[in-house]
Design an enzyme around this catalytic site. Sequence first.
Site, PDB file in Angstrom:
ATOM      1  N   HIS A   7      -7.704   1.862   5.538  1.00 52.77           N
ATOM      2  CA  HIS A   7      -9.007   2.032   6.145  1.00 52.77           C
ATOM      3  C   HIS A   7      -9.679   0.671   6.318  1.00 52.77           C
ATOM      4  O   HIS A   7      -9.058  -0.372   6.128  1.00 52.77           O
ATOM      5  CB  HIS A   7      -9.852   2.993   5.297  1.00 52.77           C
ATOM      6  CG  HIS A   7      -9.250   4.356   5.171  1.00 52.77           C
ATOM      7  ND1 HIS A   7      -8.963   5.148   6.260  1.00 52.77           N
ATOM      8  CD2 HIS A   7      -8.836   5.061   4.078  1.00 52.77           C
ATOM      9  CE1 HIS A   7      -8.426   6.287   5.855  1.00 52.77           C
ATOM     10  NE2 HIS A   7      -8.331   6.262   4.541  1.00 52.77           N
ATOM     11  N   HIS A  54      -9.454  -1.839   3.379  1.00 57.51           N
ATOM     12  CA  HIS A  54      -8.142  -2.466   3.232  1.00 57.51           C
ATOM     13  C   HIS A  54      -7.927  -3.529   4.308  1.00 57.51           C
ATOM     14  O   HIS A  54      -7.404  -4.619   4.036  1.00 57.51           O
ATOM     15  CB  HIS A  54      -7.035  -1.417   3.335  1.00 57.51           C
ATOM     16  CG  HIS A  54      -7.213  -0.258   2.413  1.00 57.51           C
ATOM     17  ND1 HIS A  54      -7.580   0.996   2.868  1.00 57.51           N
ATOM     18  CD2 HIS A  54      -7.083  -0.152   1.068  1.00 57.51           C
ATOM     19  CE1 HIS A  54      -7.658   1.821   1.842  1.00 57.51           C
ATOM     20  NE2 HIS A  54      -7.369   1.156   0.735  1.00 57.51           N
ATOM     21  N   THR A  58       0.841  -1.192   0.000  1.00 58.78           N
ATOM     22  CA  THR A  58       0.000   0.000   0.000  1.00 58.78           C
ATOM     23  C   THR A  58       0.877   1.243   0.000  1.00 58.78           C
ATOM     24  O   THR A  58       2.002   1.225   0.491  1.00 58.78           O
ATOM     25  CB  THR A  58      -0.959   0.017   1.206  1.00 58.78           C
ATOM     26  OG1 THR A  58      -1.818   1.157   1.111  1.00 58.78           O
ATOM     27  CG2 THR A  58      -0.203   0.067   2.526  1.00 58.78           C
ATOM     28  N   ARG A  59       0.320   2.324  -0.566  1.00 62.14           N
ATOM     29  CA  ARG A  59       0.973   3.633  -0.516  1.00 62.14           C
ATOM     30  C   ARG A  59       0.027   4.670   0.099  1.00 62.14           C
ATOM     31  O   ARG A  59       0.286   5.867   0.040  1.00 62.14           O
ATOM     32  CB  ARG A  59       1.386   4.086  -1.913  1.00 62.14           C
ATOM     33  CG  ARG A  59       0.326   4.020  -2.956  1.00 62.14           C
ATOM     34  CD  ARG A  59       0.773   4.634  -4.276  1.00 62.14           C
ATOM     35  NE  ARG A  59       0.012   5.824  -4.584  1.00 62.14           N
ATOM     36  CZ  ARG A  59      -1.084   5.837  -5.327  1.00 62.14           C
ATOM     37  NH1 ARG A  59      -1.563   4.713  -5.829  1.00 62.14           N
ATOM     38  NH2 ARG A  59      -1.720   6.968  -5.560  1.00 62.14           N
ATOM     39  N   ARG A  80      -7.228  -4.045  -7.275  1.00 58.64           N
ATOM     40  CA  ARG A  80      -7.753  -3.366  -8.462  1.00 58.64           C
ATOM     41  C   ARG A  80      -6.843  -2.198  -8.820  1.00 58.64           C
ATOM     42  O   ARG A  80      -6.433  -1.434  -7.963  1.00 58.64           O
ATOM     43  CB  ARG A  80      -9.172  -2.882  -8.175  1.00 58.64           C
ATOM     44  CG  ARG A  80      -9.860  -2.210  -9.357  1.00 58.64           C
ATOM     45  CD  ARG A  80     -11.230  -1.712  -8.948  1.00 58.64           C
ATOM     46  NE  ARG A  80     -11.959  -1.150 -10.076  1.00 58.64           N
ATOM     47  CZ  ARG A  80     -11.803   0.100 -10.515  1.00 58.64           C
ATOM     48  NH1 ARG A  80     -10.930   0.897  -9.919  1.00 58.64           N
ATOM     49  NH2 ARG A  80     -12.511   0.541 -11.542  1.00 58.64           N
TER      50      ARG A  80
END
Length: 398
Positions: free
Chosen positions: A199, A202, A194-195, A288
């Site tokens: 939340h 996720h 992740t960058r 996605r």
Amino acid sequence: MGPPPHGGALVDLRVEPDRAGDLAAVARGLPAWELTRRQRCDLELLATGGFSPLRTFLDRADYEAVCTSMRLVTGELWPIPVTLDLPESVVEAASATGGLTLRARGADVAVLWLQSAWRPDPAAEALAVLGTTDPTHPAAQALLHESHPWYVSGPLEVLELPRHHAFRSLRHTPGDVRALLAQRGWDRVVAFQTRNPMHRAHQELTIRAARELDANLLLHPVVGMTKPGDVDPYVRVRCYQALLPTYPPGTALLSLLPLAMRMAGPREALWHAIIRKNHGATHFIVGRDHAGPGVDRQGRPFYEPYAAQDLVREHESELGIGVVPFRAMVYVEELQQHVPEDEVRPGYHCLRISGTEQRRRLAEGEELPSWFTPPVVAAELRRAFPARSERGARRAGR
């Protein structure tokens, strides 16, 4: 424990202590180059084996092979060029001495023994690797308008890693991560890239993936270079730290990855899988529009939403790391939980908060609902992005 590193062995370019003193003395007599932020990230992952099997910045043969076929000349999958770009004056100085000292924030960190130098075609590279020369793509902008005209390669000896002063306990080399996984007895590990702040969607995605695989979770956020405009990594790491205790005890490990992303969509997703394999993960979540930079000047996505998943799955058996494709997660009001968007029944109401809406709510001092993000994460974001009214009050109080 864990899959073998890409290429069969975990690379470590750091010199032994009995070589370090001599090399440091030599480095002081060579022309020097202060690494850019991207180059610092690349050097660190080259040095520690995050980019195994690479042992230096790509030479011309490997560079051209990677651009055209996503493979090194030896045949291993490698989808992203890792290159050292320099001004002509620096190349001339290094050519005269045979070597170049690489510096990170003023400290001598490595010596590159120059063997080859060439002028690439940045537009051709952008089309091959990114699929575009549109300057709204951050990597295309960097290649076409910010990179130096020469690429160089040669044997690389590393004196020390670039220094970090924040979150040192969360910074691990691939060897460190493999050792931590072994200590915990984790045989199956799914890694999450992740960058952004994480939340509820996720978190639910990662919990589902780990549960379905009977695996533990490696939270592996990028804290090198990401997309311009992303939330500052210091803020994001505090959010990750706040989120970690909300996972079931003993199921998740947080480790920071000093990667300079290229936002290259499908090719980058393949690269991310290789990097996580080098860190010991057995599975990798591909979401996605993985590593996509958004839309082009015409408002069209640079990459199809599931192209990254398709490319990584195409090479899954060769990679030797399991691919976990996930659709976007949405909150279903009637169920009061997050589910994959393709599992939502007709007539159900889905709630979403976009990044734009999140920024608006923070600016206006409005609540971030608990279905969207855990209260501990919301508190960190409010601290980092106070409402306009609070910012005005703070200025008035100075």
